[in-house]
Design an enzyme around this catalytic site. Structure first.
Site, PDB file in Angstrom:
ATOM      1  CE  LYS A  12      -4.337   5.335  -3.017  1.00 37.87           C
ATOM      2  NZ  LYS A  12      -5.102   5.185  -1.866  1.00 37.87           N
ATOM      3  N   GLY A 104       3.132   2.825   1.761  1.00 38.55           N
ATOM      4  CA  GLY A 104       4.082   1.752   1.432  1.00 38.55           C
ATOM      5  C   GLY A 104       4.346   1.702  -0.061  1.00 38.55           C
ATOM      6  CB  SER A 105       2.107   1.939  -3.007  1.00 38.83           C
ATOM      7  OG  SER A 105       1.303   0.876  -2.581  1.00 38.83           O
ATOM      8  CG  ASP A 138      -2.681   1.721  -4.492  1.00 47.47           C
ATOM      9  OD1 ASP A 138      -3.484   1.514  -5.425  1.00 47.47           O
ATOM     10  OD2 ASP A 138      -3.025   1.872  -3.310  1.00 47.47           O
TER      11      ASP A 138
HETATM   12  O1  C5P Z   1      -1.805  -5.016  -4.453  1.00 51.67           O
HETATM   13  P1  C5P Z   1      -1.681  -4.935  -2.981  1.00 51.67           P
HETATM   14  O2  C5P Z   1      -0.544  -5.766  -2.456  1.00 51.67           O
HETATM   15  O3  C5P Z   1      -1.640  -3.531  -2.466  1.00 51.67           O
HETATM   16  O4  C5P Z   1      -3.011  -5.576  -2.412  1.00 51.67           O
HETATM   17  C1  C5P Z   1      -3.153  -5.980  -1.069  1.00 51.67           C
HETATM   18  C2  C5P Z   1      -4.404  -6.821  -0.959  1.00 51.67           C
HETATM   19  O5  C5P Z   1      -5.568  -6.021  -1.188  1.00 51.67           O
HETATM   20  C3  C5P Z   1      -4.501  -7.934  -1.969  1.00 51.67           C
HETATM   21  O6  C5P Z   1      -3.864  -9.083  -1.496  1.00 51.67           O
HETATM   22  C4  C5P Z   1      -6.003  -8.130  -2.107  1.00 51.67           C
HETATM   23  O7  C5P Z   1      -6.501  -8.878  -1.036  1.00 51.67           O
HETATM   24  C5  C5P Z   1      -6.541  -6.726  -1.929  1.00 51.67           C
HETATM   25  N1  C5P Z   1      -6.768  -6.047  -3.219  1.00 51.67           N
HETATM   26  C6  C5P Z   1      -7.861  -6.411  -3.998  1.00 51.67           C
HETATM   27  N2  C5P Z   1      -8.093  -5.765  -5.193  1.00 51.67           N
HETATM   28  C7  C5P Z   1      -7.304  -4.758  -5.592  1.00 51.67           C
HETATM   29  C8  C5P Z   1      -6.198  -4.362  -4.815  1.00 51.67           C
HETATM   30  C9  C5P Z   1      -5.974  -5.024  -3.620  1.00 51.67           C
HETATM   31  O8  C5P Z   1      -8.617  -7.332  -3.648  1.00 51.67           O
HETATM   32  N3  C5P Z   1      -7.565  -4.121  -6.736  1.00 51.67           N
END
Ligand code: C5P
Length: 294
Positions: A12, A104-105, A138
């Site tokens: 994406k 990865g997502s 994501d």
């Molecule tokens: O959701 P995901 O595992 O991809 O997020 C990885 C890190 O990115 C989270 O641990 C957080 O620190 C940050 N993050 C965030 N706000 C979001 C998405 C991700 O702070 N909306």
């Protein structure tokens, strides 16, 4: 009736991303226009002896239990019984890692879809989206695909009309990467609430190609670019080279990948060449529409 099949896991790009606020759980609320592109990994599912999931990746650094593909399998096993037939998943990695492209997502989303099919779980879309949100912000978008306005921490999706056709050139400075967490930790908090995405959403709703590319050319399209751009001379060089060649490069997600959209294949080819002349990796792909699995 277990059989071998493969699924594509599409990357994406963020046509726009606005961080709104930090939440008590450490995540950030955001608004983002997300777009699926044809750049993809491939996951092969095949029967294996025993129970559960054996996972392998062509990039050995990504093999193992931490990978979101393995975690997707464990999540489904925990929810739906551990006695599911053995499956081997091989991930042929192509999407650059930690680039802001949700590689990865995308793999996790393909794993959920593939295992739902392989294990004949017949889980509805709503349950897969919920499982996806547990794995990463994501993942729900990667399950749905196409074009969407994301809210919450990224997992709340409002489908938008499919973007008109554009070639997409994605370029990444060599040996640069940024984790999502690092980008959220270090972006410029003064830019929170910017940029306004309404004009972009309106341009997409009206299928107005000129206004879409006009919006991308406006300069500041993504709050998170303030985390990476000032720290990377290679990224600045890449953006400058593309701008000098007449393009408007935009940072995707937490970067460092940048992309340009164009209607003309020749322009796409020229942008890819310009990026490669700057020492970057370039991928020439196109925007794609939503998931046909449901
Ligand atoms: O959701 P995901 O595992 O991809 O997020 C990885 C890190 O990115 C989270 O641990 C957080 O620190 C940050 N993050 C965030 N706000 C979001 C998405 C991700 O702070 N909306």
């Amino acid at each position: 009736m277990n059989y071998t099949f493969c699924l594509k896991a599409y990357a994406k790009i963020n046509l726009g991303l606005k961080v709104l606020r930090q939440r008590a759980d450490g995540y950030h609320d955001l608004e983002s226009v997300m777009q699926q592109v044809s750049l993809a990994d491939t996951l092969v599912f095949e029967p294996a002896a025993g129970r559960g999931c054996n996972f392998f990746c062509t990039d050995p650094r990504l093999s193992g239990h931490d990978n979101l593909v393995s975690r997707a399998a464990v999540l489904l096993q925990n929810k739906h019984g551990k006695k599911l037939p053995g499956v081997k998943i091989t991930l042929y990695k192509n999407i650059p890692v930690e680039a802001g492209l949700a590689g990865g997502s995308a793999d996790a989303a393909a794993a959920l879809l593939g295992l739902n099919r392989f294990w004949q779980l017949a889980l509805p879309k709503s349950e897969l989206l919920e499982a996806g949100a547990e794995l990463g912000s994501d993942v729900p978008f990667c399950l749905q695909g196409g074009t969407a306005l994301a809210g919450g921490r990224g997992e709340r999706l409002q489908e938008l009309p499919p973007l008109p056709f554009f070639w997409a050139v994605i370029a990444i400075p060599e040996n640069e990467a940024m984790s999502t967490a690092a980008a959220y930790n270090s972006f410029d908090k003064r830019k929170m609430g910017e940029p306004p995405l309404e004009p972009l959403v309106e341009a997409i709703s009206k299928q107005d190609k000129q206004k879409i590319t006009g919006w991308l050319a406006r300069g500041f399209t993504n709050t998170l670019e303030t985390a990476i751009e000032p720290r990377s001379s290679k990224l600045k060089g890449l953006k400058k080279r593309l701008a000098n060649a007449g393009f408007s490069p935009v940072i995707s997600g937490s970067g460092p990948a940048v992309f340009i959209l164009t209607e003309q294949w020749r322009d796409a080819r020229d942008a890819a060449r310009a990026a490669e002349q700057e020492g970057s990796r370039a991928y020439l792909c196109w925007v794609t529409s939503g998931n046909k699995e449901w």
